[in-house]
Design an enzyme around this catalytic site. Structure first.
Site, mmCIF file in Angstrom:
data_model
loop_
_atom_site.group_PDB
_atom_site.id
_atom_site.type_symbol
_atom_site.label_atom_id
_atom_site.label_comp_id
_atom_site.label_asym_id
_atom_site.label_seq_id
_atom_site.Cartn_x
_atom_site.Cartn_y
_atom_site.Cartn_z
ATOM 1 N N THR A 84 15.382 10.128 -65.804
ATOM 2 C CA THR A 84 15.432 9.517 -64.470
ATOM 3 C C THR A 84 14.378 10.117 -63.529
ATOM 4 O OG1 THR A 84 16.775 9.105 -62.519
ATOM 5 C CG2 THR A 84 17.290 11.116 -63.727
ATOM 6 N N LEU A 85 13.772 9.237 -62.717
ATOM 7 C CA LEU A 85 12.784 9.677 -61.725
ATOM 8 C C LEU A 85 13.426 9.783 -60.337
ATOM 9 C CD1 LEU A 85 9.827 7.308 -62.752
ATOM 10 C CD2 LEU A 85 10.197 9.665 -63.465
ATOM 11 N N SER A 86 14.676 9.332 -60.221
ATOM 12 C CA SER A 86 15.297 9.258 -58.896
ATOM 13 C C SER A 86 15.456 10.619 -58.205
ATOM 14 C CB SER A 86 16.648 8.538 -58.985
ATOM 15 O OG SER A 86 16.424 7.187 -59.334
ATOM 16 N N THR A 138 23.368 3.846 -63.065
ATOM 17 C CA THR A 138 22.394 3.160 -63.914
ATOM 18 C C THR A 138 23.017 2.840 -65.270
ATOM 19 O OG1 THR A 138 20.099 3.166 -64.655
ATOM 20 C CG2 THR A 138 21.200 5.296 -64.672
ATOM 21 N N LYS A 174 26.653 -0.025 -64.687
ATOM 22 C CA LYS A 174 26.603 -0.800 -63.441
ATOM 23 C C LYS A 174 27.719 -1.838 -63.300
ATOM 24 C CE LYS A 174 21.672 -0.430 -62.506
ATOM 25 N NZ LYS A 174 20.427 -1.137 -62.259
ATOM 26 N N ASP A 200 19.447 -3.288 -55.910
ATOM 27 C CA ASP A 200 18.372 -3.688 -56.837
ATOM 28 C C ASP A 200 17.682 -4.978 -56.390
ATOM 29 O OD1 ASP A 200 18.456 -1.596 -58.673
ATOM 30 O OD2 ASP A 200 19.933 -2.588 -59.959
ATOM 31 N N ALA A 220 19.431 -11.610 -69.192
ATOM 32 C CA ALA A 220 20.575 -12.087 -68.400
ATOM 33 C C ALA A 220 21.539 -10.946 -68.121
ATOM 34 C CB ALA A 220 21.276 -13.212 -69.143
ATOM 35 N N ALA A 277 20.128 -6.467 -64.226
ATOM 36 C CA ALA A 277 18.906 -6.568 -63.418
ATOM 37 C C ALA A 277 18.531 -8.032 -63.214
ATOM 38 C CB ALA A 277 17.768 -5.815 -64.111
ATOM 39 N N TYR A 304 9.421 0.244 -65.195
ATOM 40 C CA TYR A 304 8.593 0.825 -64.140
ATOM 41 C C TYR A 304 7.271 1.413 -64.615
ATOM 42 C CZ TYR A 304 11.107 5.056 -65.533
ATOM 43 O OH TYR A 304 11.654 6.085 -66.253
HETATM 44 P P1 NAP Z 1 21.261 -4.821 -69.315
HETATM 45 O O1 NAP Z 1 22.312 -5.141 -68.310
HETATM 46 O O2 NAP Z 1 21.593 -4.047 -70.537
HETATM 47 O O3 NAP Z 1 20.598 -6.232 -69.738
HETATM 48 C C1 NAP Z 1 19.524 -6.275 -70.623
HETATM 49 C C2 NAP Z 1 19.176 -7.735 -70.929
HETATM 50 O O4 NAP Z 1 18.089 -7.707 -71.852
HETATM 51 C C3 NAP Z 1 20.301 -8.498 -71.590
HETATM 52 O O5 NAP Z 1 20.265 -9.859 -71.207
HETATM 53 C C4 NAP Z 1 19.964 -8.342 -73.067
HETATM 54 O O6 NAP Z 1 20.395 -9.412 -73.867
HETATM 55 C C5 NAP Z 1 18.469 -8.352 -73.041
HETATM 56 N N1 NAP Z 1 17.936 -7.645 -74.198
HETATM 57 C C6 NAP Z 1 18.198 -6.359 -74.547
HETATM 58 N N2 NAP Z 1 17.522 -6.042 -75.668
HETATM 59 C C7 NAP Z 1 16.863 -7.171 -76.035
HETATM 60 C C8 NAP Z 1 16.031 -7.505 -77.135
HETATM 61 N N3 NAP Z 1 15.754 -6.593 -78.080
HETATM 62 N N4 NAP Z 1 15.536 -8.761 -77.204
HETATM 63 C C9 NAP Z 1 15.833 -9.666 -76.264
HETATM 64 N N5 NAP Z 1 16.625 -9.429 -75.196
HETATM 65 C C10 NAP Z 1 17.131 -8.188 -75.090
HETATM 66 O O7 NAP Z 1 20.058 -4.014 -68.638
HETATM 67 P P2 NAP Z 1 19.530 -4.197 -67.140
HETATM 68 O O8 NAP Z 1 20.191 -3.213 -66.268
HETATM 69 O O9 NAP Z 1 19.583 -5.633 -66.803
HETATM 70 O O10 NAP Z 1 18.014 -3.697 -67.306
HETATM 71 C C11 NAP Z 1 17.020 -4.532 -67.889
HETATM 72 C C12 NAP Z 1 15.656 -3.890 -67.699
HETATM 73 O O11 NAP Z 1 15.343 -3.824 -66.307
HETATM 74 C C13 NAP Z 1 15.570 -2.447 -68.215
HETATM 75 O O12 NAP Z 1 14.327 -2.254 -68.818
HETATM 76 C C14 NAP Z 1 15.670 -1.606 -66.967
HETATM 77 O O13 NAP Z 1 14.962 -0.393 -67.114
HETATM 78 C C15 NAP Z 1 14.968 -2.508 -65.950
HETATM 79 N N6 NAP Z 1 15.444 -2.232 -64.585
HETATM 80 C C16 NAP Z 1 14.516 -1.796 -63.689
HETATM 81 C C17 NAP Z 1 14.915 -1.524 -62.397
HETATM 82 C C18 NAP Z 1 13.888 -1.036 -61.421
HETATM 83 O O14 NAP Z 1 14.282 -0.546 -60.352
HETATM 84 N N7 NAP Z 1 12.623 -1.172 -61.705
HETATM 85 C C19 NAP Z 1 16.251 -1.694 -61.998
HETATM 86 C C20 NAP Z 1 17.170 -2.157 -62.958
HETATM 87 C C21 NAP Z 1 16.746 -2.412 -64.257
HETATM 88 P P3 NAP Z 1 21.960 -9.752 -74.100
HETATM 89 O O15 NAP Z 1 22.321 -10.574 -72.876
HETATM 90 O O16 NAP Z 1 21.941 -10.507 -75.354
HETATM 91 O O17 NAP Z 1 22.657 -8.427 -74.168
#
Ligand code: NAP
Length: 284
Positions: free
Chosen positions: A24-26, A71, A75, A111, A136, A139, A225
């Site tokens: 984490t960078l937070s 995180t 969440k 977010d 989906a 995020a 990021y």
């Molecule tokens: P999450 O709730 O686990 O959702 C991940 C999504 O990606 C799900 O829809 C999942 O599919 C899909 N997925 C996972 N692995 C996959 C693969 N191998 N092929 C295709 N689809 C895949 O995670 P999240 O919290 O939404 O985070 C998603 C990304 O956003 C992460 O990389 C996270 O680091 C980034 N993020 C960034 C910030 C920021 O501040 N920059 C904030 C939040 C998140 P299923 O629906 O089938 O499970």
């Protein structure tokens, strides 16, 4: 004086729970912002396994912790243990920030607002744009919720169709402009494409979609990021590229405001993030 020596009986504790949490960078950005405003706060990472989530949330009250970021993977599950959930977080269905106000713990989601602020900073106006979100999860939901009223149309693609359909349905209740997308062969027709999957976090990950049909001027936003292979490929195609660093920064800014009632120095937080990223690249 070093930060550790300043911690005393009145210091307000904030932090982040996740599993894993080592990268984490937070802490870097929040502690730098507290320091710059001379606020008697500190921010620490807490590794919390899924089995320990309920105990960890109860500990916020027991230990009089002022605020917690949440995180992956907590969440959504964390919502069951809170006293109250803010309307935006309830609509999104995920909490990334908890505030403890005199023993009452309230969940928020910063977010989506962080994402929108990062767009504004990059002078990207989502209005009148056809936008594709890939993923989906939590995020994608936060970003979709924030974009739906502004965008001309939203299309959602994900590997689990039921999850995509549910999100399409929920967002259409806000504004009827959301479609599900069944294949990624036509990415060239969207003004903006957002990767909201973790694909790209690891060097060996495949690209979230085939970038060969990208056109100059399209916007490619990767919520991850760091500079991912997707962003590198999109740059080569002369697309406008945005990484998730700005979203990470601004969700943190809004969480900071909720805990302290103060607006942090955003540049201090940004520089601390960049320094922490350099450190991680060099030593980890
Ligand atoms: P999450 O709730 O686990 O959702 C991940 C999504 O990606 C799900 O829809 C999942 O599919 C899909 N997925 C996972 N692995 C996959 C693969 N191998 N092929 C295709 N689809 C895949 O995670 P999240 O919290 O939404 O985070 C998603 C990304 O956003 C992460 O990389 C996270 O680091 C980034 N993020 C960034 C910030 C920021 O501040 N920059 C904030 C939040 C998140 P299923 O629906 O089938 O499970």
């Amino acid at each position: 004086m070093g930060a550790a020596l300043k911690i005393n009986g009145k210091t307000k504790i904030t932090g982040i729970i996740g599993w894993p949490i080592e990268h984490t960078l937070s802490p870097a950005m929040h502690n730098a912002a507290y320091e710059s405003l001379s606020l008697d706060y500190c921010y620490v990472p807490f590794p919390v396994s899924p089995d320990a989530l309920e105990d960890a949330i109860n500990a916020i009250k027991a230990l009089n912790i002022r605020g917690i970021n949440v995180t992956v993977p907590h969440k959504e599950n964390v919502m069951a243990y809170l006293d109250e959930i803010d309307t935006e977080a309830a609509c999104i269905g995920a909490v990334n920030t908890i505030v403890n106000t005199e023993g009452r713990i309230i969940g928020y989601n910063t977010d989506g607002r962080g994402f929108m602020q990062s767009l504004a900073e990059s002078t990207i106006d989502p209005g009148a744009k056809d936008i594709l979100i890939i993923g989906a999860g939590g995020a994608a939901r936060a970003v979709g919720y924030s974009l739906v009223k502004k965008a001309k149309s939203l299309s959602l693609f994900g590997r689990t169709k039921e999850r995509v359909e549910k999100l399409v349905h929920n967002l259409n209740t806000i504004k009827n402009s959301v479609l599900s997308c069944n294949d990624l062969s036509a990415v060239g027709r969207y003004h903006m494409i957002i990767n909201a999957t973790p694909l790209g976090l690891r060097k060996e990950d495949p690209l979230p979609f085939d970038t060969s049909s990208l056109k100059p001027g399209q916007i490619v936003y990767d919520l991850i990021y760091k500079k991912t292979r997707l962003l590198e490929q999109a740059s080569k195609k002369r697309c406008v590229t945005v990484s998730g660093l700005g979203m990470l920064l601004w969700q943190g800014v809004f969480a900071f405001e909720l805990w302290t009632g103060r607006m942090p120095d955003v540049d201090v937080m940004r520089n601390a993030l960049l320094q922490a990223m350099k450190y991680i690249r060099k030593f980890k």
